[in-house]
Design an enzyme around this catalytic site. Structure first.
Site, PDB file in Angstrom:
ATOM      1  N   GLY A  58      -0.798 -11.945  18.569  1.00 40.18           N
ATOM      2  CA  GLY A  58      -0.433 -13.315  18.956  1.00 40.18           C
ATOM      3  C   GLY A  58       0.944 -13.674  18.416  1.00 40.18           C
ATOM      4  O   GLY A  58       1.780 -14.258  19.116  1.00 40.18           O
ATOM      5  N   ASP A  69      -3.780 -12.743   3.583  1.00 39.99           N
ATOM      6  CA  ASP A  69      -4.779 -11.936   4.292  1.00 39.99           C
ATOM      7  C   ASP A  69      -4.527 -12.093   5.792  1.00 39.99           C
ATOM      8  O   ASP A  69      -4.702 -13.193   6.339  1.00 39.99           O
ATOM      9  CB  ASP A  69      -6.174 -12.461   3.907  1.00 39.99           C
ATOM     10  CG  ASP A  69      -7.293 -11.701   4.610  1.00 39.99           C
ATOM     11  OD1 ASP A  69      -7.018 -10.998   5.610  1.00 39.99           O
ATOM     12  OD2 ASP A  69      -8.448 -11.814   4.153  1.00 39.99           O
ATOM     13  N   ASN A 112      -4.458 -11.546  15.429  1.00 45.71           N
ATOM     14  CA  ASN A 112      -3.484 -12.517  14.902  1.00 45.71           C
ATOM     15  C   ASN A 112      -2.058 -12.002  15.039  1.00 45.71           C
ATOM     16  O   ASN A 112      -1.140 -12.742  15.428  1.00 45.71           O
ATOM     17  CB  ASN A 112      -3.749 -12.794  13.413  1.00 45.71           C
ATOM     18  CG  ASN A 112      -5.022 -13.606  13.200  1.00 45.71           C
ATOM     19  OD1 ASN A 112      -5.424 -14.359  14.083  1.00 45.71           O
ATOM     20  ND2 ASN A 112      -5.652 -13.438  12.052  1.00 45.71           N
ATOM     21  N   THR A 157      -6.326  -3.420  -1.650  1.00 45.48           N
ATOM     22  CA  THR A 157      -6.273  -2.033  -2.139  1.00 45.48           C
ATOM     23  C   THR A 157      -4.848  -1.652  -2.544  1.00 45.48           C
ATOM     24  O   THR A 157      -4.613  -0.521  -2.967  1.00 45.48           O
ATOM     25  CB  THR A 157      -6.757  -1.019  -1.070  1.00 45.48           C
ATOM     26  OG1 THR A 157      -5.907  -1.135   0.096  1.00 45.48           O
ATOM     27  CG2 THR A 157      -8.191  -1.266  -0.669  1.00 45.48           C
ATOM     28  N   ALA A 194      -1.013   0.982  13.210  1.00 46.11           N
ATOM     29  CA  ALA A 194      -1.413   2.219  12.534  1.00 46.11           C
ATOM     30  C   ALA A 194      -2.847   2.536  12.932  1.00 46.11           C
ATOM     31  O   ALA A 194      -3.791   1.996  12.369  1.00 46.11           O
ATOM     32  CB  ALA A 194      -1.311   2.035  11.027  1.00 46.11           C
ATOM     33  N   LYS A 253     -10.643   0.521  14.288  1.00 47.30           N
ATOM     34  CA  LYS A 253      -9.406   1.136  14.773  1.00 47.30           C
ATOM     35  C   LYS A 253      -9.463   1.360  16.281  1.00 47.30           C
ATOM     36  O   LYS A 253      -8.453   1.247  16.974  1.00 47.30           O
ATOM     37  CB  LYS A 253      -9.165   2.460  14.046  1.00 47.30           C
ATOM     38  CG  LYS A 253      -8.830   2.293  12.569  1.00 47.30           C
ATOM     39  CD  LYS A 253      -7.452   1.673  12.383  1.00 47.30           C
ATOM     40  CE  LYS A 253      -7.062   1.579  10.918  1.00 47.30           C
ATOM     41  NZ  LYS A 253      -5.712   1.025  10.731  1.00 47.30           N
ATOM     42  N   TYR A 291     -14.743   1.515   9.919  1.00 44.40           N
ATOM     43  CA  TYR A 291     -13.311   1.859  10.008  1.00 44.40           C
ATOM     44  C   TYR A 291     -12.983   2.368  11.405  1.00 44.40           C
ATOM     45  O   TYR A 291     -12.059   1.878  12.063  1.00 44.40           O
ATOM     46  CB  TYR A 291     -13.008   2.921   8.947  1.00 44.40           C
ATOM     47  CG  TYR A 291     -11.563   3.342   8.852  1.00 44.40           C
ATOM     48  CD1 TYR A 291     -10.582   2.468   8.385  1.00 44.40           C
ATOM     49  CD2 TYR A 291     -11.184   4.648   9.197  1.00 44.40           C
ATOM     50  CE1 TYR A 291      -9.259   2.887   8.269  1.00 44.40           C
ATOM     51  CE2 TYR A 291      -9.861   5.063   9.076  1.00 44.40           C
ATOM     52  CZ  TYR A 291      -8.901   4.187   8.613  1.00 44.40           C
ATOM     53  OH  TYR A 291      -7.587   4.606   8.488  1.00 44.40           O
ATOM     54  N   GLY A 332       0.827  -1.214   0.000  1.00 46.92           N
ATOM     55  CA  GLY A 332       0.000   0.000   0.000  1.00 46.92           C
ATOM     56  C   GLY A 332       0.854   1.255   0.000  1.00 46.92           C
ATOM     57  O   GLY A 332       2.088   1.195  -0.078  1.00 46.92           O
TER      58      GLY A 332
HETATM   59  P1  NAD Z   1      -3.531   1.631   1.378  1.00 51.09           P
HETATM   60  O1  NAD Z   1      -4.898   1.177   1.013  1.00 51.09           O
HETATM   61  O2  NAD Z   1      -2.674   2.243   0.342  1.00 51.09           O
HETATM   62  O3  NAD Z   1      -2.701   0.424   1.998  1.00 51.09           O
HETATM   63  C1  NAD Z   1      -3.270  -0.565   2.788  1.00 51.09           C
HETATM   64  C2  NAD Z   1      -2.655  -1.901   2.370  1.00 51.09           C
HETATM   65  O4  NAD Z   1      -3.178  -2.927   3.226  1.00 51.09           O
HETATM   66  C3  NAD Z   1      -3.010  -2.299   0.943  1.00 51.09           C
HETATM   67  O5  NAD Z   1      -1.847  -2.679   0.243  1.00 51.09           O
HETATM   68  C4  NAD Z   1      -3.967  -3.467   1.109  1.00 51.09           C
HETATM   69  O6  NAD Z   1      -3.941  -4.363   0.031  1.00 51.09           O
HETATM   70  C5  NAD Z   1      -3.495  -4.058   2.418  1.00 51.09           C
HETATM   71  N1  NAD Z   1      -4.511  -4.836   3.125  1.00 51.09           N
HETATM   72  C6  NAD Z   1      -5.778  -4.466   3.440  1.00 51.09           C
HETATM   73  N2  NAD Z   1      -6.414  -5.458   4.093  1.00 51.09           N
HETATM   74  C7  NAD Z   1      -5.522  -6.477   4.209  1.00 51.09           C
HETATM   75  C8  NAD Z   1      -5.576  -7.769   4.798  1.00 51.09           C
HETATM   76  N3  NAD Z   1      -6.681  -8.228   5.391  1.00 51.09           N
HETATM   77  N4  NAD Z   1      -4.464  -8.560   4.749  1.00 51.09           N
HETATM   78  C9  NAD Z   1      -3.334  -8.121   4.157  1.00 51.09           C
HETATM   79  N5  NAD Z   1      -3.230  -6.909   3.578  1.00 51.09           N
HETATM   80  C10 NAD Z   1      -4.313  -6.099   3.606  1.00 51.09           C
HETATM   81  O7  NAD Z   1      -3.698   2.618   2.631  1.00 51.09           O
HETATM   82  P2  NAD Z   1      -2.621   3.534   3.374  1.00 51.09           P
HETATM   83  O8  NAD Z   1      -2.999   4.935   3.197  1.00 51.09           O
HETATM   84  O9  NAD Z   1      -1.252   3.097   3.028  1.00 51.09           O
HETATM   85  O10 NAD Z   1      -2.929   3.150   4.895  1.00 51.09           O
HETATM   86  C11 NAD Z   1      -2.111   2.215   5.591  1.00 51.09           C
HETATM   87  C12 NAD Z   1      -2.506   2.181   7.057  1.00 51.09           C
HETATM   88  O11 NAD Z   1      -2.383   3.474   7.651  1.00 51.09           O
HETATM   89  C13 NAD Z   1      -3.954   1.729   7.305  1.00 51.09           C
HETATM   90  O12 NAD Z   1      -3.978   0.916   8.458  1.00 51.09           O
HETATM   91  C14 NAD Z   1      -4.684   3.027   7.577  1.00 51.09           C
HETATM   92  O13 NAD Z   1      -5.782   2.840   8.413  1.00 51.09           O
HETATM   93  C15 NAD Z   1      -3.598   3.855   8.263  1.00 51.09           C
HETATM   94  N6  NAD Z   1      -3.844   5.302   8.106  1.00 51.09           N
HETATM   95  C16 NAD Z   1      -3.563   5.931   6.939  1.00 51.09           C
HETATM   96  C17 NAD Z   1      -3.807   7.291   6.825  1.00 51.09           C
HETATM   97  C18 NAD Z   1      -3.466   8.055   5.572  1.00 51.09           C
HETATM   98  O14 NAD Z   1      -3.692   9.269   5.539  1.00 51.09           O
HETATM   99  N7  NAD Z   1      -2.924   7.462   4.548  1.00 51.09           N
HETATM  100  C19 NAD Z   1      -4.371   7.997   7.894  1.00 51.09           C
HETATM  101  C20 NAD Z   1      -4.662   7.298   9.056  1.00 51.09           C
HETATM  102  C21 NAD Z   1      -4.379   5.955   9.167  1.00 51.09           C
END
Ligand code: NAD
Ligand code: UDP
Length: 321
Positions: free
Chosen positions: A105, A59, A102, A38, A117, A152, A148, A13
């Site tokens: 653990g 996953d 998970n 995503t 995060a 969190k 969401y 991501g």
């Molecule tokens: P993103 O969608 O680009 O990245 C998230 C990644 O997690 C993706 O590659 C997706 O494929 C992977 N993913 C989702 N569910 C999964 C699962 N069950 N198993 C394995 N992989 C899985 O989003 P991002 O902006 O990079 O956000 C990353 C983290 O940071 C998230 O936890 C998000 O809540 C947190 N966050 C981001 C922001 C921001 O502004 N970007 C703000 C607050 C919190």
């Protein structure tokens, strides 16, 4: 000396891929994990040739196994854009709850330190501004964003429980809106939405009257904050974000000026429960980590615009979410 080993979930991501880069740079053995729901492998394809990088397509809401030692876990897997988590609400709830369980653990078995995060969304639609960590928030659990926000909040609660009950070393970061290269142009978040529209010569879709505020942090600043928090001894939640607050209308005007488009802002209905204001109080990050953001919005936006412009034309034109 053998390298320290770190597992980064959500590695393909936006944020996860920048974290992989940072820990590779610091000479760690990085294990990326992602189910690509995503994410995009192109964000980390430059790492595949390295001997100190491995990747698991998995996953994390299902049992997570990683062979060998593990010293650190960064749990960043989760959809993050409202458009994404409204499309896949159950997976969002599961990755924040079951996925976090998970990984806690796994951290316990391996004796690893785990950083999660979390997000400014734990404050919901805040009725104080800026938001300090002590604020408990104003979240609608059954509204569209609840999948969401509550995932969190649960994630923070179970992480703190493992810390106090099992003595696990944990860190909780509350991330405020972050932007930069490798965001998906069509992920629905305001910055890629506005830039994509400007590049395609379309009107910029401002939701509501644009008086709601956000505070945008450039990705390199965030990564530095995460790095410092991980190696601090602070286990309470910590805000990391840029306190430079702006209305969405002003932000749209900045993007119009930056891209030189002759398009205008058009107003569309405000989504349900859209927070009216959001600005981090970073007193703790400054005092405890000696951290504050260094990249101004104008600098960060220029770099991000150049990134989006460098994408294949086909991708810029493709606007389906
Ligand atoms: P993103 O969608 O680009 O990245 C998230 C990644 O997690 C993706 O590659 C997706 O494929 C992977 N993913 C989702 N569910 C999964 C699962 N069950 N198993 C394995 N992989 C899985 O989003 P991002 O902006 O990079 O956000 C990353 C983290 O940071 C998230 O936890 C998000 O809540 C947190 N966050 C981001 C922001 C921001 O502004 N970007 C703000 C607050 C919190
Ligand atoms: N927004 C907007 N137009 C868009 C996308 C978003 O005006 O095309 C607004 C949205 O209503 C919110 C703000 O921009 O007030 C930030 O939205 P985003 O989805 O980026 O993140 P959020 O902070 O709401 O999670």
């Amino acid at each position: 000396m053998s390298r320290k080993r770190i597992l980064i979930t959500g590695a393909a991501g936006f944020l996860g891929s920048h974290l992989c880069d940072r820990f590779i740079k610091e000479d760690y053995h990085v294990i990326g994990m992602d189910n690509l729901i995503t994410g995009d492998l192109r964000n980390i394809e430059h790492l595949f040739k390295l001997e100190n990088f491995e990747f698991y397509n998995h996953d994390v809401s299902s049992f997570v196994h990683v062979p060998g030692d593990l010293h650190y876990i960064l749990h960043f897997a989760s959809p993050a854009s409202p458009i994404d988590y409204l499309k896949i609400p159950i997976q969002t709830l599961k990755v924040g709850s079951l996925g976090t369980h998970n990984l806690l653990g796994l951290a316990k078995v391996k004796g690893a330190r785990m950083l999660i995060a979390s997000t400014s969304e734990v404050y919901g639609d805040p009725n104080i501004n800026p938001q300090p960590e002590e604020y408990w928030g104003n979240v609608n659990p059954v509204g569209p964003r609840g999948v969401y926000d509550e995932a969190k909040r649960f994630q923070e609660a179970i992480t703190m429980a493992y810390h106090t009950f099992h003595g696990l070393e944990t860190r909780i970061i509350r991330i405020f809106n972050t932007y930069g290269p490798r965001m998906r142009l069509n992920d629905g978040r305001v910055l890629p939405a506005f830039i994509g529209q400007a590049l395609r010569g379309e009107s910029l879709t401002m939701f509501g009257d644009g008086s709601q505020t956000r505070s945008f942090c450039y990705v390199d600043d965030l990564v530095e904050g995460i790095y410092r928090l991980l190696f601090s001894d602070y286990a309470q939640p910590m805000n990391i974000g840029n306190p430079d607050e702006i209305t969405i209308r002003q932000f749209g005007e900045e993007i119009i000026k930056l891209t030189g488009t002759d398009q205008k802002l058009v107003s569309l209905p405000l989504p349900v429960d859209d927070p009216k204001q959001r600005r981090p109080d970073i007193t703790k990050a400054k005092a405890i980590l000696g951290w504050e953001p260094k990249v101004s919005r104008s600098e960060g936006l220029k770099i991000t615009l150049d990134y989006f412009k460098s994408l294949p034309e086909k991708e810029i034109r493709h606007k389906d979410f």
